[in-house]
Write a protein that holds these residues in place. Structure first.
Motif, mmCIF file in Angstrom:
data_model
loop_
_atom_site.group_PDB
_atom_site.id
_atom_site.type_symbol
_atom_site.label_atom_id
_atom_site.label_comp_id
_atom_site.label_asym_id
_atom_site.label_seq_id
_atom_site.Cartn_x
_atom_site.Cartn_y
_atom_site.Cartn_z
ATOM 1 N N ALA A 168 0.819 -1.224 0.000
ATOM 2 C CA ALA A 168 0.000 0.000 0.000
ATOM 3 C C ALA A 168 0.843 1.261 0.000
ATOM 4 O O ALA A 168 0.393 2.305 0.472
ATOM 5 C CB ALA A 168 -0.966 0.004 1.192
ATOM 6 N N ILE A 243 -10.761 6.800 6.330
ATOM 7 C CA ILE A 243 -9.825 6.541 5.233
ATOM 8 C C ILE A 243 -8.518 7.288 5.447
ATOM 9 O O ILE A 243 -7.438 6.793 5.089
ATOM 10 C CB ILE A 243 -10.464 6.895 3.865
ATOM 11 N N PHE A 247 -5.227 5.009 5.871
ATOM 12 C CA PHE A 247 -4.191 5.060 4.841
ATOM 13 C C PHE A 247 -2.948 5.813 5.311
ATOM 14 O O PHE A 247 -1.816 5.359 5.105
ATOM 15 C CB PHE A 247 -4.759 5.699 3.576
ATOM 16 N N TYR A 250 -1.166 3.605 7.730
ATOM 17 C CA TYR A 250 -0.337 2.610 7.045
ATOM 18 C C TYR A 250 0.979 3.245 6.585
ATOM 19 O O TYR A 250 2.055 2.651 6.754
ATOM 20 C CB TYR A 250 -1.071 2.028 5.837
ATOM 21 N N SER A 251 0.895 4.428 5.990
ATOM 22 C CA SER A 251 2.097 5.083 5.480
ATOM 23 C C SER A 251 3.079 5.386 6.603
ATOM 24 O O SER A 251 4.303 5.249 6.430
ATOM 25 C CB SER A 251 1.718 6.383 4.750
ATOM 26 N N HIS A 286 -2.044 11.413 -0.501
ATOM 27 C CA HIS A 286 -1.448 10.342 -1.311
ATOM 28 C C HIS A 286 -0.440 10.942 -2.295
ATOM 29 O O HIS A 286 -0.547 10.785 -3.518
ATOM 30 C CB HIS A 286 -2.540 9.571 -2.048
ATOM 31 N N HIS A 326 -7.969 3.237 -8.504
ATOM 32 C CA HIS A 326 -8.371 2.765 -7.187
ATOM 33 C C HIS A 326 -9.238 1.509 -7.239
ATOM 34 O O HIS A 326 -9.286 0.763 -6.252
ATOM 35 C CB HIS A 326 -9.121 3.867 -6.430
ATOM 36 N N TYR A 476 -6.635 0.271 1.640
ATOM 37 C CA TYR A 476 -5.910 0.309 0.362
ATOM 38 C C TYR A 476 -5.310 -1.031 -0.027
ATOM 39 O O TYR A 476 -4.690 -1.137 -1.074
ATOM 40 C CB TYR A 476 -4.850 1.419 0.389
ATOM 41 N N PHE A 479 -6.614 -2.175 -3.362
ATOM 42 C CA PHE A 479 -6.260 -1.441 -4.560
ATOM 43 C C PHE A 479 -4.892 -1.869 -5.094
ATOM 44 O O PHE A 479 -4.511 -1.499 -6.158
ATOM 45 C CB PHE A 479 -6.239 0.066 -4.285
#
Length: 479
Positions: A168, A243, A247, A250-251, A286, A326, A476, A479
């Motif tokens: 991701a 979201i 996300f 995660y990053s 993003h 996506h 994510y 995706f």
């Protein structure tokens, strides 16, 4: 393997100890360990798809070398085309085959022809959209002669499959990440403490904010037809936070994990919900994907050069393609189209690069004008998220219809649990007062030890106390 799973909690320290205390004297051995660990990490989900990432790595490694060797323009174009067709061919088959077949059947049925759709039970490989774009940028940059290929196959394979950001993102450029596999890494206490702060803050955003918001979002979107307007608005608001927490969390974990092994990944989010217009939002959301589309699609199409109609066309192309990237659903395409519409007034008035600084620069609080701008930007972004979250276009429009026609207030406040309101309020305040730093926990590193340790313990306790019964997958991953 999920970052928020017991398996990863065991996997990470084992790899870390082997990396720094067993194979630390050999760079080649460290890279081999990272490659093996990355393939184990990816294969934990489904080992059969390891062949895809291995094949993609082989193709782009060989093509990269061949592109550098030849000066024949026709041959270079052929090699680049082969790389693009291979990577996008895999991506198109696994991610979009059924979408195109079903869309074709729906289109021809308008004319009275009803063919039987020949769709397959295709499993979407986790992370394929991310590592496909990562390897594509490598061959494109070599074709453009902005970088030279590597002859170190081990380093290249480890770069493509690097497990912290494999499934991701961030979508790393070879020019940034690949050279880091070729130089000796040294571990320091400062590096380790920064890593753990990033991982802890990422887990807080994912588990405490995103996963708890997800419980409410799932229920609201499931029962939207009977719920009042206020609850539906809250549902959209909760998803916007879900979201982002999911996300960006995660990053942060990916960046923190990479730091543990001596690697620096790019920052993928810069508090996007404090943006004053949609252009600023997309410079902060993003970032690795938006800059990828800018450099490899928007600029080659002509970018902002040429007549106004061409600039508008290019803008709509990158937003719609971004939506399609996506997922294979019309909801994502509409979501991308909506963001292009939001962007259009700024483009036409040449105000899309107006807010390049940070909001409330030099001040603790925004002024009324900035507050209004942020409110409008967040509102339109949140409304567009409804299409992103909806399972179908009809559900998205049904959600908006219910929002306009249902009762305004609920009979009870079941959908407004106090604990979640408090958590979100604290989270927003933390994001605001530390948003000029890398993460909220970085802000306190200069404070007395008692304050730092209290913050760390509080974050850990919040994660333990508010953790759902079952680990929630990252959004994510699909995706």
């Amino acid at each position: 393997m999920l970052f928020n799973s017991i398996e990863f909690a065991i996997f990470l320290p084992v790899v870390f100890l082997l990396y720094w205390f067993v194979v630390n004297r050999s760079l080649k051995a460290q890279n081999f360990l990272l490659l093996a660990a990355s393939y184990l990490f990816y294969g934990w989900w489904d080992w059969r798809f390891l062949s895809l990432i291995a094949f993609s790595s082989v193709v782009d490694y060989v093509i990269g070398l061949q592109l550098h060797k030849t000066e024949v323009r026709k041959k270079r174009r052929l090699l680049l085309t082969l790389s693009i067709l291979t990577n996008l061919g895999f991506l198109g088959f696994f991610k979009y085959y059924n979408f195109f077949v079903d869309s074709f059947v729906d289109a021809v049925s308008v004319f009275g022809y009803h063919p039987s759709p020949n769709t397959l039970n295709i499993i979407l490989p986790v992370g394929i959209s991310f590592y496909t774009f990562q390897t594509l940028s490598y061959t494109i940059d070599i074709y453009r002669r902005t970088m030279e290929p590597t002859k170190n196959a081990l380093a290249f394979f480890a770069f493509v499959s690097f497990f912290p950001q494999l499934v991701a993102g961030p979508i790393e450029r070879a020019s940034n990440l690949l050279p880091q596999f070729k130089k000796k890494r040294i571990f320091t206490y400062k590096q380790g403490s920064n890593s753990m702060r990033l991982i802890l803050w990422g887990l807080f955003k994912k588990i405490v904010i995103a996963d708890n918001a997800a419980i409410m979002v799932n229920q609201i979107f499931k029962e939207y037809e009977t719920l009042p307007t206020s609850v539906l608005l809250v549902g959209a608001f909760y998803f916007a936070l879900q979201i982002y927490g999911d996300f960006s969390g995660y990053s942060d974990i990916a960046r923190g994990t990479a730091k543990l092994f001596g690697f620096e990944l790019m920052i993928n989010f810069r508090v996007p919900y404090f943006s004053r217009d949609i252009a600023e939002f997309w410079r902060r959301w993003h970032i690795s994907l938006s800059t990828w589309f800018r450099d490899y699609l928007y600029i080659p199409l002509g970018g902002s050069r040429g007549p106004k109609w061409l600039i508008i066309r290019n803008t709509f192309i990158i937003f719609v393609v971004s939506g399609f990237w996506h997922g294979a659903n019309w909801t994502f395409i509409i979501w991308g189209f909506l963001n292009a519409l939001y962007f259009l007034p700024l483009l036409l008035t040449k105000r899309n690069r107006r807010n390049l600084d940070t909001v409330a620069e030099g001040r603790w609080l925004p002024n009324l004008r900035e507050l209004f701008q942020m409110g409008i930007t967040f509102t339109v972004t949140t409304l567009a998220w409804v299409f992103f979250r909806a399972e179908s276009v009809s559900q998205a429009f049904g959600y908006f219809k219910a929002m306009l026609t249902n009762n305004i207030l609920p009979d009870n406040f079941f959908f407004f649990p106090p604990y979640l309101v408090v958590l979100i309020g604290i989270f927003i305040l933390l994001e605001w007062f530390v948003f000029r730093h890398d993460n909220a926990l970085e802000r306190i590193q200069t404070k007395p030890a008692f304050i730092r340790h209290l913050a760390y313990v509080t974050a850990v306790l919040a994660i333990i106390f508010f953790m759902p019964n079952e680990a929630q997958s990252f959004i994510y991953f699909q995706f």
